[in-house]
Design a protein around this motif. Sequence first.
Motif, PDB file in Angstrom:
ATOM      1  N   ARG A  26      26.656  -7.674 -14.288  1.00  0.00           N
ATOM      2  CA  ARG A  26      26.409  -7.093 -12.960  1.00  0.00           C
ATOM      3  C   ARG A  26      24.951  -6.686 -12.762  1.00  0.00           C
ATOM      4  O   ARG A  26      24.623  -5.923 -11.861  1.00  0.00           O
ATOM      5  CB  ARG A  26      27.321  -5.898 -12.693  1.00  0.00           C
ATOM      6  N   PHE A  45      24.846  -6.074   6.225  1.00  0.00           N
ATOM      7  CA  PHE A  45      24.974  -6.347   4.794  1.00  0.00           C
ATOM      8  C   PHE A  45      26.005  -7.437   4.500  1.00  0.00           C
ATOM      9  O   PHE A  45      25.805  -8.257   3.604  1.00  0.00           O
ATOM     10  CB  PHE A  45      25.314  -5.060   4.051  1.00  0.00           C
ATOM     11  N   SER A  46      27.115  -7.463   5.236  1.00  0.00           N
ATOM     12  CA  SER A  46      28.110  -8.522   5.030  1.00  0.00           C
ATOM     13  C   SER A  46      27.542  -9.878   5.415  1.00  0.00           C
ATOM     14  O   SER A  46      27.773 -10.888   4.736  1.00  0.00           O
ATOM     15  CB  SER A  46      29.379  -8.218   5.822  1.00  0.00           C
ATOM     16  N   GLY A  61      28.760  -9.467  -3.477  1.00  0.00           N
ATOM     17  CA  GLY A  61      29.392  -8.526  -2.564  1.00  0.00           C
ATOM     18  C   GLY A  61      28.415  -7.877  -1.600  1.00  0.00           C
ATOM     19  O   GLY A  61      27.233  -7.692  -1.912  1.00  0.00           O
ATOM     20  N   ALA A  62      28.927  -7.504  -0.435  1.00  0.00           N
ATOM     21  CA  ALA A  62      28.082  -6.817   0.552  1.00  0.00           C
ATOM     22  C   ALA A  62      27.591  -5.479   0.016  1.00  0.00           C
ATOM     23  O   ALA A  62      26.492  -5.033   0.352  1.00  0.00           O
ATOM     24  CB  ALA A  62      28.859  -6.618   1.847  1.00  0.00           C
ATOM     25  N   SER A  63      28.410  -4.837  -0.845  1.00  0.00           N
ATOM     26  CA  SER A  63      27.990  -3.547  -1.407  1.00  0.00           C
ATOM     27  C   SER A  63      26.767  -3.707  -2.297  1.00  0.00           C
ATOM     28  O   SER A  63      25.896  -2.825  -2.340  1.00  0.00           O
ATOM     29  CB  SER A  63      29.135  -2.922  -2.199  1.00  0.00           C
ATOM     30  N   ALA A  64      26.677  -4.845  -3.024  1.00  0.00           N
ATOM     31  CA  ALA A  64      25.500  -5.083  -3.870  1.00  0.00           C
ATOM     32  C   ALA A  64      24.254  -5.258  -3.010  1.00  0.00           C
ATOM     33  O   ALA A  64      23.172  -4.773  -3.362  1.00  0.00           O
ATOM     34  CB  ALA A  64      25.721  -6.318  -4.740  1.00  0.00           C
ATOM     35  N   ARG A  66      23.842  -3.944  -0.040  1.00  0.00           N
ATOM     36  CA  ARG A  66      23.553  -2.626   0.526  1.00  0.00           C
ATOM     37  C   ARG A  66      22.819  -1.740  -0.475  1.00  0.00           C
ATOM     38  O   ARG A  66      21.784  -1.131  -0.146  1.00  0.00           O
ATOM     39  CB  ARG A  66      24.864  -1.962   0.956  1.00  0.00           C
ATOM     40  N   VAL A  67      23.357  -1.665  -1.710  1.00  0.00           N
ATOM     41  CA  VAL A  67      22.746  -0.807  -2.725  1.00  0.00           C
ATOM     42  C   VAL A  67      21.313  -1.247  -3.010  1.00  0.00           C
ATOM     43  O   VAL A  67      20.388  -0.421  -3.105  1.00  0.00           O
ATOM     44  CB  VAL A  67      23.593  -0.828  -4.013  1.00  0.00           C
ATOM     45  N   THR A  68      21.099  -2.545  -3.138  1.00  0.00           N
ATOM     46  CA  THR A  68      19.762  -3.046  -3.459  1.00  0.00           C
ATOM     47  C   THR A  68      18.791  -2.814  -2.308  1.00  0.00           C
ATOM     48  O   THR A  68      17.643  -2.383  -2.517  1.00  0.00           O
ATOM     49  CB  THR A  68      19.830  -4.550  -3.776  1.00  0.00           C
ATOM     50  N   ARG A 116      34.594   8.514   4.941  1.00  0.00           N
ATOM     51  CA  ARG A 116      34.632   7.508   5.991  1.00  0.00           C
ATOM     52  C   ARG A 116      35.973   7.451   6.718  1.00  0.00           C
ATOM     53  O   ARG A 116      36.141   6.657   7.623  1.00  0.00           O
ATOM     54  CB  ARG A 116      34.340   6.133   5.396  1.00  0.00           C
ATOM     55  N   HIS A 311      19.306   6.798   5.751  1.00  0.00           N
ATOM     56  CA  HIS A 311      19.304   5.345   5.580  1.00  0.00           C
ATOM     57  C   HIS A 311      18.565   4.656   6.727  1.00  0.00           C
ATOM     58  O   HIS A 311      17.831   3.684   6.507  1.00  0.00           O
ATOM     59  CB  HIS A 311      20.740   4.834   5.492  1.00  0.00           C
TER      60      HIS A 311
END
Length: 332
Positions: A26, A45-46, A61-64, A66-68, A116, A311
């Motif tokens: 990862r 992000f998606s 993934g979209a979360s990756a 977003r985090v980056t 959320r 953000h």
Amino acid sequence: MRERVWRHSTRSYVRPLPQRLGVRPRGRSRRLERVLTDFGCEHAFSRAAQSVQEHYGFEIGASAVRVTTLKHSLRALQKLQAHYEQPFRVLPTRGEQHVIAQADGTMICTVAPGPRKGKRPRDWREMRLVAAQAKDRTTIVYGATFGSVQETGRRWGHCTREAGWGLNSQIQAMGDGAEWIRLQSQEVFGTQATFLCDFFHVSEYLGAAAQTCRPTQPNGWRRIQQKRLRRGAVQKVLEALEEHLEPVGTPEEEAPVRNGHRYLANRMDCLDYPRALKLGLPIGSGMIESGHRHVLQARLKKAGAAWLHDHADQIAHLRVLRANHQWESFWN
């Protein structure tokens, strides 16, 4: 790629292959993080994750994304804030003869941090954008902040200095007539600046008043007043409005002539359009308006989008850094 995992007496498993290849599960290389940040600061992000699969052939993934993206947008925020803390009034003796400086605000939809689950209340916050450009140059320098008008002024000064502000420069500051913009232009640029109200914002007041002043030919009446403004006959425009002022006591929303008259009368020193036209300088704020669209709104005002305050601030700084042609140095 198939991998053999080994057990060890003191460890649940040993993976020699990642150690030999210099990778970790990862994990993301610097090059991949640059790609993810590139897509993440331009698209949702998606959608950015889909672009990675389209261009590079693997899923992520979209979360990756977003985090980056948020990780490096925070780095961009810190980089620019360190720059803005430096004094901006240390000017070269010789700079550009004319520098155009514009400022304006745009509303960004934000939400409070928290779980959320359910619909969180939304709050519209003003993000201020500043821009500067030397006359006859194509490079525009931007700055953005959720901060105070004083902080906005400091960033305006930095942008203008980077655009070519020198001790010999004449600065044409421009805005829609908001008092904070005019006051900051005086505080930041001093006697080197001449403030000008956006011609097309003034024209909106004239267009609204034209429906009352000449209902049969409103566009013709408005064009006559615009020609008068261009040649400096502001007093004649005021006289044309005074003939049709609404009675005292008329509600503000039903008194476009009075609103237009008051707007012009309170800004007599900000309507010197003949000087700007003679010098070949713009009389409209197209530079800052287009900046709003492609620097901030293209990412921060997508349909249905709402941001955490921090953000949104970080992404705005990342996009400002990119718009200022600092993307390459940011990564190298």
